[in-house]
Design an enzyme around this catalytic site. Structure first.
Site, PDB file in Angstrom:
ATOM      1  N   ASP A 145       0.811  -1.216   0.000  1.00 19.20           N
ATOM      2  CA  ASP A 145       0.000   0.000   0.000  1.00 19.20           C
ATOM      3  C   ASP A 145       0.847   1.269   0.000  1.00 19.20           C
ATOM      4  OD1 ASP A 145       0.973  -0.469   2.555  1.00 19.20           O
ATOM      5  OD2 ASP A 145      -0.977  -0.831   3.448  1.00 19.20           O
ATOM      6  N   ASN A 149      -7.252  -2.228  14.482  1.00 15.60           N
ATOM      7  CA  ASN A 149      -8.641  -2.504  14.072  1.00 15.60           C
ATOM      8  C   ASN A 149      -8.734  -3.719  13.145  1.00 15.60           C
ATOM      9  OD1 ASN A 149      -7.600  -1.592  11.663  1.00 15.60           O
ATOM     10  ND2 ASN A 149      -9.110   0.022  11.355  1.00 15.60           N
ATOM     11  N   HIS A 200      -6.946  -4.256  10.363  1.00 13.24           N
ATOM     12  CA  HIS A 200      -6.660  -4.096   8.932  1.00 13.24           C
ATOM     13  C   HIS A 200      -5.397  -4.857   8.538  1.00 13.24           C
ATOM     14  CE1 HIS A 200      -4.293  -0.068   9.613  1.00 13.24           C
ATOM     15  NE2 HIS A 200      -3.425  -1.060   9.514  1.00 13.24           N
ATOM     16  N   GLU A 213      -9.496  -1.878   5.466  1.00 16.80           N
ATOM     17  CA  GLU A 213     -10.111  -1.516   6.736  1.00 16.80           C
ATOM     18  C   GLU A 213     -11.332  -2.412   7.005  1.00 16.80           C
ATOM     19  OE1 GLU A 213      -8.310   0.197   8.555  1.00 16.80           O
ATOM     20  OE2 GLU A 213      -8.062   2.302   8.006  1.00 16.80           O
TER      21      GLU A 213
HETATM   22  C1  F6R Z   1       1.718  -1.355   6.079  1.00 16.72           C
HETATM   23  C2  F6R Z   1       0.396  -1.928   6.244  1.00 16.72           C
HETATM   24  C3  F6R Z   1      -0.334  -1.918   7.550  1.00 16.72           C
HETATM   25  C4  F6R Z   1       0.570  -2.251   8.744  1.00 16.72           C
HETATM   26  C5  F6R Z   1      -0.236  -2.207  10.053  1.00 16.72           C
HETATM   27  C6  F6R Z   1       0.652  -2.459  11.242  1.00 16.72           C
HETATM   28  O1  F6R Z   1       2.174  -1.502   4.760  1.00 16.72           O
HETATM   29  O2  F6R Z   1      -0.141  -2.383   5.287  1.00 16.72           O
HETATM   30  O3  F6R Z   1      -1.392  -2.845   7.490  1.00 16.72           O
HETATM   31  O4  F6R Z   1       1.132  -3.519   8.560  1.00 16.72           O
HETATM   32  O5  F6R Z   1      -0.841  -0.948  10.177  1.00 16.72           O
HETATM   33  O6  F6R Z   1       1.588  -1.424  11.335  1.00 16.72           O
HETATM   34  P1  F6R Z   1       2.794  -1.470  12.385  1.00 16.72           P
HETATM   35  O7  F6R Z   1       3.675  -2.587  11.965  1.00 16.72           O
HETATM   36  O8  F6R Z   1       3.468  -0.126  12.222  1.00 16.72           O
HETATM   37  O9  F6R Z   1       2.174  -1.666  13.717  1.00 16.72           O
END
Ligand code: F6R
Length: 236
Positions: free
Chosen positions: A62, A128, A130, A135
């Site tokens: 993403d 949450n 995701h 989401e």
């Molecule tokens: C990042 C992504 C997100 C993260 C998630 C956890 O490319 O797609 O889904 O993997 O928000 O983020 P961290 O590792 O910073 O807690």
């Protein structure tokens, strides 16, 4: 789902690297990559390894909408900073968040995924649930799309920005279908802030209201967590 509980994020990076190295040695050609805090120690292991990545294509999950690629908060910048500046790959792909036609960009990205089936996908999980920026409520058959970030995600990601007002509100993300189509998945989660999410992902009901729970239906997922993130699991 196989759950491995490690002592630290450093150890988690090594365990994840061993899985990735084995996949590459067994012929994996495409790695799906994530940004954020969770994969950093895996990327450190990749940087110091002597594995040859020159025949490997990477496809990131993403990117924020509206940030230039050289913005320090962009996922393009993150990948360059943590991995791509150190190691050569055949091709690296990150969705473009600053193009005039985002729908066209989503189609272009799906084409890249179709031409390069993902052998191993690295994931983190949002509080949450995701995965990527899929989401809660995102359909399981979704492909690359533009999404509004939820308040929970904006709150979770504000730590990387000077002000919450600077956190982008939209992103372009690979869809749940593309994630589920990858042959193998490594999910990384560390710290007590992830304990609820890890519990819902591994032991909660499978429902798109908590997207990571859908991974229970994937045949080859390894969840690597530290003790704090595993704290709420009942079947350890
Ligand atoms: C990042 C992504 C997100 C993260 C998630 C956890 O490319 O797609 O889904 O993997 O928000 O983020 P961290 O590792 O910073 O807690």
């Amino acid at each position: 789902m196989k759950v491995i509980i490690v002592k630290s994020q450093e150890e988690g990076g090594k365990v994840a690297y061993d899985i990735l190295a084995k996949a590459v040695e067994n012929g994996a050609k495409t790695l799906g990559l994530a940004t954020g805090s969770s994969p950093i120690t895996l990327y450190q292991e990749m940087v110091k390894s002597d594995l040859d990545f020159s025949d490997i294509t990477t496809i990131n999950l993403d990117e924020y909408v509206g940030l230039e690629n050289d913005n320090v908060q962009s996922y393009h910048f993150f990948m360059m900073d943590n991995l791509f500046q150190f190691r050569d790959f055949k091709e690296t792909h990150v969705p473009e968040g600053k193009v005039s036609d985002l729908e066209e960009e989503a189609r272009r990205y799906d084409q890249i995924i179709e031409e390069n089936p993902i052998d191993l996908q690295v994931l983190g999980v949002g509080p949450n649930g995701h995965i990527g920026f899929n989401e809660p409520g995102t359909p399981i058959d979704s492909t690359t799309h533009i999404t509004d970030l939820t308040q929970s995600t904006i709150e979770a990601n504000k730590r990387f920005f000077n002000d919450i007002k600077d956190v982008p509100t939209k992103a372009i993300t690979m869809g749940i279908k593309s994630i589920m189509d990858s042959k193998e998945i490594i999910m990384l989660a560390y710290g007590d802030k992830k304990a609820d999410a890890v519990y819902q992902m591994v032991e909660g009901p499978v429902d798109v209201s908590f997207p990571a729970s859908v991974l229970q239906n994937h045949p080859n997922v390894t969840v690597i967590v530290d003790e704090a993130a595993a704290a709420k699991l009942e079947n350890k």
